[in-house]
Design an enzyme around this catalytic site. Structure first.
Site, PDB file in Angstrom:
ATOM      1  N   GLU A  73     -19.640   0.658   0.039  1.00 29.80           N
ATOM      2  CA  GLU A  73     -20.347   1.718  -0.677  1.00 29.80           C
ATOM      3  C   GLU A  73     -20.372   1.496  -2.179  1.00 29.80           C
ATOM      4  O   GLU A  73     -21.381   1.777  -2.842  1.00 29.80           O
ATOM      5  CB  GLU A  73     -19.692   3.072  -0.391  1.00 29.80           C
ATOM      6  CG  GLU A  73     -19.944   3.631   0.986  1.00 29.80           C
ATOM      7  CD  GLU A  73     -19.256   4.963   1.172  1.00 29.80           C
ATOM      8  OE1 GLU A  73     -19.937   6.004   1.102  1.00 29.80           O
ATOM      9  OE2 GLU A  73     -18.032   4.961   1.391  1.00 29.80           O
ATOM     10  N   HIS A  96      -7.546  -5.261  -4.092  1.00 28.03           N
ATOM     11  CA  HIS A  96      -6.382  -4.394  -4.244  1.00 28.03           C
ATOM     12  C   HIS A  96      -5.238  -5.191  -4.870  1.00 28.03           C
ATOM     13  O   HIS A  96      -4.346  -5.705  -4.188  1.00 28.03           O
ATOM     14  CB  HIS A  96      -5.986  -3.840  -2.875  1.00 28.03           C
ATOM     15  CG  HIS A  96      -4.905  -2.799  -2.943  1.00 28.03           C
ATOM     16  ND1 HIS A  96      -4.943  -1.733  -3.830  1.00 28.03           N
ATOM     17  CD2 HIS A  96      -3.759  -2.650  -2.230  1.00 28.03           C
ATOM     18  CE1 HIS A  96      -3.882  -0.987  -3.650  1.00 28.03           C
ATOM     19  NE2 HIS A  96      -3.136  -1.520  -2.698  1.00 28.03           N
ATOM     20  N   ASP A 133       1.017  17.626 -11.082  1.00 34.27           N
ATOM     21  CA  ASP A 133       1.727  17.216  -9.878  1.00 34.27           C
ATOM     22  C   ASP A 133       2.462  18.431  -9.328  1.00 34.27           C
ATOM     23  O   ASP A 133       3.472  18.859  -9.897  1.00 34.27           O
ATOM     24  CB  ASP A 133       2.717  16.093 -10.184  1.00 34.27           C
ATOM     25  CG  ASP A 133       3.306  15.457  -8.925  1.00 34.27           C
ATOM     26  OD1 ASP A 133       3.395  16.165  -7.900  1.00 34.27           O
ATOM     27  OD2 ASP A 133       3.674  14.277  -8.968  1.00 34.27           O
ATOM     28  N   ASP A 161      -9.456  -0.517  -7.343  1.00 29.27           N
ATOM     29  CA  ASP A 161      -9.109  -1.794  -6.708  1.00 29.27           C
ATOM     30  C   ASP A 161      -9.149  -1.655  -5.185  1.00 29.27           C
ATOM     31  O   ASP A 161      -8.427  -2.337  -4.475  1.00 29.27           O
ATOM     32  CB  ASP A 161      -7.769  -2.341  -7.208  1.00 29.27           C
ATOM     33  CG  ASP A 161      -6.561  -1.509  -6.809  1.00 29.27           C
ATOM     34  OD1 ASP A 161      -6.749  -0.327  -6.447  1.00 29.27           O
ATOM     35  OD2 ASP A 161      -5.430  -2.026  -6.848  1.00 29.27           O
ATOM     36  N   ALA A 208      -0.210  -4.403  -6.800  1.00 27.35           N
ATOM     37  CA  ALA A 208       1.146  -4.944  -6.651  1.00 27.35           C
ATOM     38  C   ALA A 208       1.155  -6.461  -6.518  1.00 27.35           C
ATOM     39  O   ALA A 208       2.175  -7.043  -6.144  1.00 27.35           O
ATOM     40  CB  ALA A 208       1.826  -4.319  -5.435  1.00 27.35           C
ATOM     41  N   ARG A 227      -5.222   5.034  -3.587  1.00 29.65           N
ATOM     42  CA  ARG A 227      -5.621   4.843  -2.197  1.00 29.65           C
ATOM     43  C   ARG A 227      -7.109   5.126  -2.049  1.00 29.65           C
ATOM     44  O   ARG A 227      -7.638   6.087  -2.628  1.00 29.65           O
ATOM     45  CB  ARG A 227      -4.844   5.782  -1.251  1.00 29.65           C
ATOM     46  CG  ARG A 227      -3.443   5.307  -0.894  1.00 29.65           C
ATOM     47  CD  ARG A 227      -3.467   4.060  -0.020  1.00 29.65           C
ATOM     48  NE  ARG A 227      -2.135   3.529   0.245  1.00 29.65           N
ATOM     49  CZ  ARG A 227      -1.550   2.582  -0.453  1.00 29.65           C
ATOM     50  NH1 ARG A 227      -2.164   2.059  -1.511  1.00 29.65           N
ATOM     51  NH2 ARG A 227      -0.357   2.134  -0.125  1.00 29.65           N
TER      52      ARG A 227
END
Length: 379
Positions: free
Chosen positions: A259, A271, A166, A254, A274, A230
């Site tokens: 594709e 997705h 990171d 998710d 959350a 994402r």
């Protein structure tokens, strides 16, 4: 009375925190604030009344942040509020990527109708679903924010060797990492050493297709890639080519796209990161608190387009000033204020925010007349 428009179903645990001075609903007109989860706002006309948008979640790709900045609309998100929910799904993805559980479940369904023979048939066929354990394997965590940290530490507890990358790792986040986790200086350092790779970074120009054919070629043979962050971070065609060549053993995500759906070697789900009641409550509470604090006191907490800034009130009048970061902008703003008590200002890129406390409520017009001022509000 403040008007708050909800564009998705927002947990009442959050909206109830706004109190009697708020008119909240999905048909509210002239909103001062918007609470949103996944609904796209890119085609939405932003009314002049709108002061703030709070995303009940971390990602803000569904909000036109640049347009909001230009209009003096502060955009908030709720970092960390859904981190545990996403972490749990990522851990599930680690196991699903290894043990062929999904494939085994689907195959077992085909045995229905064979009566007493099902047990023997299942035992005979189970060999096609053999997969490795994760203990002792190396997990590369790309992005060590709120979610990445939880995933990394949990993987250590499961017996994995964890390495991370990171470039924007904060000191605070670094201190939260298990001491055994080694953080490297480049993406290549991580992806070349990992048996499993999980991506936890925001989608922007610099990160789009960060996992592409060139990067996949550098990975270990049989690598397993997880993307619960994402769509667009992992190039779909590149990963499908990697699966066909045997370079990639499994891709778990998710983000359902045409594709990757129903492709061999891909586990694709809605997705769901959350999608837990706890996460929805946490995000709604944080978003509502941030909106309330900004509307009532002018303090900005967890903005993604303006600087975070809070100040205790020290005068009878507070001016909340959103401005372009032109030279001498803050001096010009304070120069337009009479009976000045206190001022704090910060900038973030091309935009700035100032809180000015004084004992004179007649200064708004003079502040607003300044070329660098985008918006001024009096509290």
């Amino acid at each position: 009375m403040y008007n708050v428009l909800t564009l998705n179903k927002i947990s009442p645990n959050g909206t109830s925190r706004l109190g009697d001075n708020y008119n909240v609903g999905d048909a509210v007109e002239n909103p001062n604030a918007v609470l949103v989860r996944s609904a796209s706002m890119h085609d939405m006309e932003m009314p002049e009344s709108l002061l703030a948008i709070a995303r009940c979640g971390a990602g803000t790709n569904n909000i036109p942040k640049d347009a909001c900045s230009d209009k003096g609309i502060v955009v908030f998100n709720t970092p960390g509020a859904n981190a545990n929910a996403v972490k749990e799904l990522v851990l599930a993805g680690l196991f699903l990527s290894s043990r062929k559980v999904v494939e085994g479940i689907e195959w077992a369904k085909t045995l229905k109708g064979n009566g007493d023979a099902v047990g023997k048939m299942a035992e005979k066929g189970k060999g096609q679903f053999v997969g490795p354990e994760i203990m002792g394997k190396t997990l590369g965590v790309v992005g060590l924010g709120a979610i990445g940290i939880l995933v990394a530490n949990s993987a250590v507890a499961l017996g994995m060797k964890v390495i991370g990358y990171d470039p924007f790792l904060s000191v605070n986040n670094a201190l939260k990492l298990d001491p055994s986790i080694e953080v490297f200086g480049t993406l290549d350092d991580v992806i070349t050493k990992s048996d499993y790779i999980t991506v936890h970074v925001p989608l922007m120009d610099a990160t789009r297709d960060m996992i592409d054919s060139e990067e996949i070629a550098k990975m270990k043979d049989g690598v397993r890639i997880l993307n619960y962050s994402r769509d667009g971070l992992v190039n779909a065609q590149a990963v499908l080519d990697g699966i066909k060549s045997g370079k990639v053993a499994k891709y778990v995500t998710d983000f359902s796209t045409d594709e990757v759906l129903a492709e061999d070697g891909v586990i694709c789900m809605p997705h769901l990161g959350a999608s837990t009641p706890e996460s929805e409550d946490n995000c709604a509470v944080m978003a509502a608190d941030q909106v309330k604090e900004y509307l009532e006191n002018g303090n900005i907490i967890n903005s993604v387009n303006y600087p975070n800034l809070s100040m205790a009130k020290s005068g009878s009048t507070r001016y909340c000033v959103l401005f372009n970061t032109a030279e001498n902008a803050v001096q010009n703003i304070t120069g337009a204020v009479k009976s000045l008590k206190a001022v704090e200002a910060k900038t973030r890129g091309a935009y700035g925010y100032a809180i000015v406390d004084c004992d004179d409520d007649s200064c708004a017009a003079a502040i607003e007349a300044l070329d660098e001022v985008i918006r001024v509000r009096v509290i």
